[in-house]
Design a protein around this motif. Structure first.
Motif, PDB file in Angstrom:
ATOM      1  N   GLU A  36      84.744  -6.930  72.107  1.00  9.02           N
ATOM      2  CA  GLU A  36      83.617  -6.296  71.417  1.00  9.02           C
ATOM      3  C   GLU A  36      84.080  -5.072  70.643  1.00  9.02           C
ATOM      4  OE1 GLU A  36      79.633  -7.047  74.046  1.00  9.02           O
ATOM      5  OE2 GLU A  36      81.095  -5.629  74.858  1.00  9.02           O
ATOM      6  N   SER A  37      84.960  -4.302  71.258  1.00 14.40           N
ATOM      7  CA  SER A  37      85.473  -3.111  70.596  1.00 14.40           C
ATOM      8  C   SER A  37      86.238  -3.475  69.331  1.00 14.40           C
ATOM      9  CB  SER A  37      86.378  -2.329  71.546  1.00 14.40           C
ATOM     10  OG  SER A  37      86.938  -1.201  70.915  1.00 14.40           O
ATOM     11  N   GLN A  38      87.071  -4.502  69.401  1.00 18.82           N
ATOM     12  CA  GLN A  38      87.852  -4.911  68.232  1.00 18.82           C
ATOM     13  C   GLN A  38      86.948  -5.426  67.111  1.00 18.82           C
ATOM     14  OE1 GLN A  38      91.299  -4.623  67.550  1.00 18.82           O
ATOM     15  NE2 GLN A  38      90.930  -3.184  69.222  1.00 18.82           N
ATOM     16  N   GLU A  39      85.912  -6.160  67.472  1.00 20.19           N
ATOM     17  CA  GLU A  39      84.963  -6.647  66.460  1.00 20.19           C
ATOM     18  C   GLU A  39      84.245  -5.480  65.791  1.00 20.19           C
ATOM     19  OE1 GLU A  39      82.429  -9.281  68.582  1.00 20.19           O
ATOM     20  OE2 GLU A  39      83.944 -10.855  68.795  1.00 20.19           O
ATOM     21  N   ALA A  40      83.875  -4.488  66.610  1.00 19.05           N
ATOM     22  CA  ALA A  40      83.181  -3.326  66.060  1.00 19.05           C
ATOM     23  C   ALA A  40      84.089  -2.527  65.142  1.00 19.05           C
ATOM     24  CB  ALA A  40      82.662  -2.447  67.198  1.00 19.05           C
ATOM     25  N   LEU A  41      85.354  -2.344  65.529  1.00 19.45           N
ATOM     26  CA  LEU A  41      86.293  -1.585  64.708  1.00 19.45           C
ATOM     27  C   LEU A  41      86.584  -2.309  63.396  1.00 19.45           C
ATOM     28  CD1 LEU A  41      88.820  -0.327  67.424  1.00 19.45           C
ATOM     29  CD2 LEU A  41      86.931   0.928  66.374  1.00 19.45           C
ATOM     30  N   ALA A  42      86.657  -3.633  63.450  1.00 20.18           N
ATOM     31  CA  ALA A  42      86.874  -4.407  62.226  1.00 20.18           C
ATOM     32  C   ALA A  42      85.697  -4.227  61.272  1.00 20.18           C
ATOM     33  CB  ALA A  42      87.065  -5.882  62.572  1.00 20.18           C
ATOM     34  N   PHE A  43      84.492  -4.230  61.805  1.00 20.98           N
ATOM     35  CA  PHE A  43      83.297  -4.010  60.981  1.00 20.98           C
ATOM     36  C   PHE A  43      83.303  -2.605  60.391  1.00 20.98           C
ATOM     37  CE2 PHE A  43      79.027  -2.054  61.049  1.00 20.98           C
ATOM     38  CZ  PHE A  43      78.451  -2.738  59.983  1.00 20.98           C
ATOM     39  N   ALA A  92      79.439   9.819  54.843  1.00 21.65           N
ATOM     40  CA  ALA A  92      79.762   8.443  55.227  1.00 21.65           C
ATOM     41  C   ALA A  92      81.206   8.328  55.726  1.00 21.65           C
ATOM     42  CB  ALA A  92      79.528   7.500  54.052  1.00 21.65           C
ATOM     43  N   LEU A  93      82.112   9.089  55.134  1.00 21.49           N
ATOM     44  CA  LEU A  93      83.505   9.101  55.580  1.00 21.49           C
ATOM     45  C   LEU A  93      83.620   9.714  56.970  1.00 21.49           C
ATOM     46  CD1 LEU A  93      86.598   8.960  55.283  1.00 21.49           C
ATOM     47  CD2 LEU A  93      86.484  11.098  53.972  1.00 21.49           C
ATOM     48  N   LEU A  94      82.987  10.853  57.167  1.00 17.28           N
ATOM     49  CA  LEU A  94      83.055  11.529  58.458  1.00 17.28           C
ATOM     50  C   LEU A  94      82.418  10.687  59.559  1.00 17.28           C
ATOM     51  CD1 LEU A  94      82.155  15.114  57.212  1.00 17.28           C
ATOM     52  CD2 LEU A  94      84.388  14.357  58.046  1.00 17.28           C
ATOM     53  N   ARG A  95      81.331   9.998  59.226  1.00 15.24           N
ATOM     54  CA  ARG A  95      80.667   9.151  60.222  1.00 15.24           C
ATOM     55  C   ARG A  95      81.555   7.966  60.589  1.00 15.24           C
ATOM     56  NH1 ARG A  95      74.425   7.741  59.173  1.00 15.24           N
ATOM     57  NH2 ARG A  95      74.601   9.897  58.416  1.00 15.24           N
ATOM     58  N   PHE A  96      82.254   7.421  59.599  1.00 15.75           N
ATOM     59  CA  PHE A  96      83.198   6.336  59.872  1.00 15.75           C
ATOM     60  C   PHE A  96      84.289   6.795  60.835  1.00 15.75           C
ATOM     61  CE2 PHE A  96      87.489   4.839  58.503  1.00 15.75           C
ATOM     62  CZ  PHE A  96      87.470   3.617  59.166  1.00 15.75           C
ATOM     63  N   LEU A  97      84.872   7.957  60.573  1.00 14.13           N
ATOM     64  CA  LEU A  97      85.943   8.462  61.442  1.00 14.13           C
ATOM     65  C   LEU A  97      85.440   8.679  62.870  1.00 14.13           C
ATOM     66  CD1 LEU A  97      87.584  11.011  58.993  1.00 14.13           C
ATOM     67  CD2 LEU A  97      88.686   8.973  59.934  1.00 14.13           C
ATOM     68  N   ASP A  98      84.277   9.284  63.007  1.00 12.45           N
ATOM     69  CA  ASP A  98      83.725   9.538  64.345  1.00 12.45           C
ATOM     70  C   ASP A  98      83.446   8.239  65.088  1.00 12.45           C
ATOM     71  OD1 ASP A  98      83.858  12.256  63.972  1.00 12.45           O
ATOM     72  OD2 ASP A  98      81.759  12.481  63.409  1.00 12.45           O
ATOM     73  N   LEU A  99      82.801   7.299  64.413  1.00 15.26           N
ATOM     74  CA  LEU A  99      82.468   6.034  65.066  1.00 15.26           C
ATOM     75  C   LEU A  99      83.718   5.248  65.431  1.00 15.26           C
ATOM     76  CD1 LEU A  99      79.339   4.857  63.049  1.00 15.26           C
ATOM     77  CD2 LEU A  99      79.455   5.261  65.499  1.00 15.26           C
ATOM     78  N   PHE A 100      84.724   5.283  64.587  1.00 17.76           N
ATOM     79  CA  PHE A 100      85.965   4.569  64.880  1.00 17.76           C
ATOM     80  C   PHE A 100      86.573   5.101  66.183  1.00 17.76           C
ATOM     81  CE2 PHE A 100      90.247   3.020  64.529  1.00 17.76           C
ATOM     82  CZ  PHE A 100      90.152   1.847  63.785  1.00 17.76           C
ATOM     83  N   VAL A 101      86.548   6.408  66.352  1.00 17.74           N
ATOM     84  CA  VAL A 101      87.083   7.001  67.585  1.00 17.74           C
ATOM     85  C   VAL A 101      86.195   6.648  68.780  1.00 17.74           C
ATOM     86  CG1 VAL A 101      87.626   9.156  68.771  1.00 17.74           C
ATOM     87  CG2 VAL A 101      88.217   8.886  66.355  1.00 17.74           C
ATOM     88  N   PHE A 102      84.895   6.815  68.637  1.00 17.68           N
ATOM     89  CA  PHE A 102      83.980   6.549  69.750  1.00 17.68           C
ATOM     90  C   PHE A 102      84.050   5.093  70.218  1.00 17.68           C
ATOM     91  CE2 PHE A 102      81.012  10.136  68.174  1.00 17.68           C
ATOM     92  CZ  PHE A 102      81.586  11.046  69.039  1.00 17.68           C
ATOM     93  N   LEU A 103      84.203   4.164  69.290  1.00 16.53           N
ATOM     94  CA  LEU A 103      84.168   2.748  69.649  1.00 16.53           C
ATOM     95  C   LEU A 103      85.545   2.193  69.995  1.00 16.53           C
ATOM     96  CD1 LEU A 103      81.486   1.326  67.189  1.00 16.53           C
ATOM     97  CD2 LEU A 103      81.214   2.326  69.450  1.00 16.53           C
ATOM     98  N   SER A 104      86.582   2.998  69.817  1.00 13.16           N
ATOM     99  CA  SER A 104      87.930   2.558  70.193  1.00 13.16           C
ATOM    100  C   SER A 104      88.290   2.963  71.621  1.00 13.16           C
ATOM    101  CB  SER A 104      88.965   3.152  69.233  1.00 13.16           C
ATOM    102  OG  SER A 104      89.060   4.565  69.406  1.00 13.16           O
ATOM    103  N   ARG A 105      87.411   3.722  72.271  1.00 15.97           N
ATOM    104  CA  ARG A 105      87.691   4.209  73.629  1.00 15.97           C
ATOM    105  C   ARG A 105      87.881   3.061  74.622  1.00 15.97           C
ATOM    106  NH1 ARG A 105      82.909   6.476  75.594  1.00 15.97           N
ATOM    107  NH2 ARG A 105      84.092   7.139  77.403  1.00 15.97           N
ATOM    108  N   PRO A 106      89.013   2.970  75.293  1.00 18.89           N
ATOM    109  CA  PRO A 106      89.197   1.911  76.301  1.00 18.89           C
ATOM    110  C   PRO A 106      88.195   2.020  77.454  1.00 18.89           C
ATOM    111  CG  PRO A 106      91.296   2.930  75.722  1.00 18.89           C
ATOM    112  CD  PRO A 106      90.231   3.784  75.125  1.00 18.89           C
ATOM    113  N   ARG A 107      87.694   3.220  77.719  1.00 18.56           N
ATOM    114  CA  ARG A 107      86.791   3.423  78.847  1.00 18.56           C
ATOM    115  C   ARG A 107      85.324   3.355  78.443  1.00 18.56           C
ATOM    116  NH1 ARG A 107      88.787   8.967  81.238  1.00 18.56           N
ATOM    117  NH2 ARG A 107      86.967   8.648  82.573  1.00 18.56           N
ATOM    118  N   SER A 108      85.035   2.880  77.242  1.00 19.38           N
ATOM    119  CA  SER A 108      83.644   2.726  76.832  1.00 19.38           C
ATOM    120  C   SER A 108      83.057   1.505  77.536  1.00 19.38           C
ATOM    121  CB  SER A 108      83.555   2.546  75.314  1.00 19.38           C
ATOM    122  OG  SER A 108      83.729   1.194  74.954  1.00 19.38           O
TER     123      SER A 108
END
Length: 331
Positions: A256-263, A234-250
Motif C-alpha cells: 500500500e505504501s509503495q502504491e501511494a508513493l508511486a501516485f 503543492a510542492l511542499l505538500r508532496f514532500l511532506d506526504l511522501f515522507v509521511f507515507l514512506s514510514r515503515p511503521r505507518s
C-alpha cells in the motif's frame, strides 16, 4: 485542546467539550499556555473529567503535543479553543471499541460557522475507499477547500506517532502543514461517519479573501519561508506526504505504501509541475529547469530527489532539512 485564549474567550469551548465528555464517557485535556491566572484557578478545581495542564512556557508545538501526550484513551480528537462540540442523543453513535481494524477513526458531522453569521457550511462524510490512493483522492474531492476535517476522531497511537515525527524532525514545523498531516492520516485508514458527534469549527480567521490571503502569508512567514510561498504549496505538500507515507511503521502495508508513493510522485507531483509550466513568470529559471527535469523523469525516487533540490530553491538548506526528515521517518 491546546489553549492560548484567555478565560472568557475559551470558556464556551471548554464547557461544550465537558458536556460532550459527560454524554460520551470521554475525558478532556486542556493544555493551557495562556498565562491567565483566572483561567488557571477556575479550571484547576474542575471535576475529574478534565485534565488541566499549566503549560505557560510552552510554544505552540509543545503545547499541542502536551495535550496529546496526556491522553490515555485509545482514541483522541483535537479541538481548538474557539470551536465547539455537541452530542446528538437522537442518533446512535459509532461504537469506537468495535471499529474495524482498517478504520483509523471517525469523522463527525462538521458545521463550519462564522461569528454573527452562523453555520455557513456542513461537512457530512466518512472515507470509504479501500486503498490509500483512493482515500487521498476521495478527501480531495470532499474537502471543498477547507481542512476542518483535521478535527476528527483518530486512533491515538498512529496519530501521536505522526505528530511527534513532525514536531521532532520536520524542517519548518509550519502550521500550513495541516493539510499534509490530515491527508496522510486519511491515507492510513478509512474513516466512519458519525453524525451523533457535531463539531462546530470556527472559521472567523478565514472568513473572507483578505483574511485568507493574510493568514496564508502569516503561516509561511512564521515557518521561516518566503512570504510568497503559497505558489510552492503543492510542492511542499508532496514532500511532506511522501515522507509521511514512506514510514515503515505507518499503518499501511508495504504494498500500500509503495502504491501511494508511486501516485504521489506521479499524478500528485504533476500538479505542481503543471502549475510552474502554466505560469513560468512566477518562478526562477532554476525552478523551471528542475521542473523540465522532473517531467522527463519516470523513476519514483528520482522524482523525489529532484523535488528535494527544488526545496532548496525555495530556501537554502531546506533540501538537507527534508533529507533528515525522511531519514527520521525510516527509523
Amino acid at each position: 485542546m491546546p489553549s492560548n485564549r484567555k478565560f472568557e474567550a475559551s470558556r464556551r469551548s471548554i464547557e461544550t467539550a465537558l458536556d460532550y465528555c459527560a454524554a460520551r464517557d470521554a475525558f478532556l485535556v486542556v493544555a493551557d499556555n495562556s498565562g491567565d491566572a483566572e483561567k488557571r484557578e477556575y479550571w484547576s478545581r474542575h471535576p475529574s473529567r478534565l485534565t488541566y495542564l499549566n503549560t505557560d512556557d510552552f510554544d505552540v508545538g509543545r503545547n499541542f503535543l502536551a495535550a496529546i501526550g496526556a491522553a490515555e484513551t485509545p482514541f483522541v480528537m483535537m479541538m481548538g479553543d474557539d470551536d465547539e462540540i455537541a452530542f446528538n442523543a437522537q442518533i446512535q453513535p459509532v461504537d469506537l471499541a468495535s471499529l474495524p481494524v482498517d478504520h483509523l477513526g471517525v469523522r463527525p458531522l462538521t458545521q463550519v460557522f462564522l461569528t454573527g453569521r452562523g453555520v455557513v457550511r456542513v461537512q457530512e462524510f466518512g472515507l470509504v475507499e479501500n486503498d490509500p490512493v483512493g482515500r487521498i483522492m476521495e478527501y480531495s474531492k470532499l474537502a471543498g477547500g477547507d481542512n476542518s476535517a483535521f478535527y476528527s476522531i483518530f486512533r491515538r497511537e498512529p496519530y501521536a506517532d505522526l505528530m511527534q515525527l513532525f514536531a521532532d524532525h520536520h524542517p519548518t514545523r509550519g502550521a500550513y502543514c495541516d493539510w499534509a498531516q490530515v491527508t496522510a492520516l486519511f491515507a492510513y485508514g478509512k474513516m466512519a461517519y458519525d453524525p451523533s458527534t457535531v463539531f462546530k469549527y470556527n472559521k472567523d480567521q478565514w472568513s473572507n479573501i483578505q483574511k485568507i490571503e493574510k493568514q496564508v502569508v502569516r503561516l509561511f512567514v512564521e515557518a521561516g519561508l518566503p512570504a510568497d510561498s503559497e505558489k510552492y504549496d503543492a510542492l511542499l505538500r508532496f514532500l511532506d506526504l511522501f515522507v509521511f507515507l514512506s514510514r515503515p511503521r505507518s499503518p499501511l502495508a508495504a504494498t500500500e505504501s509503495q502504491e501511494a508513493l508511486a501516485f504521489l510522485s506521479g499524478a500528485f507531483f504533476n500538479i505542481y509541475l503543471r502549475q510552474v509550466k502554466q505560469s513560468p513568470e512566477k518562478y526562477s529559471e532554476t525552478m523551471q529547469y528542475l521542473v523540465d527535469l522532473a517531467l522527463e523523469e519516470v523513476d519514483m525516487m528520482s522524482r523525489f530527489h529532484i523535488a528535494l533540490v527544488m526545496a532548496d530553491n525555495i530556501k537554502p538548506g531546506l533540501k538537507n532539512g527534508y533529507i533528515e526528515f525522511y531519514k527520521a521517518a525510516q527509523a
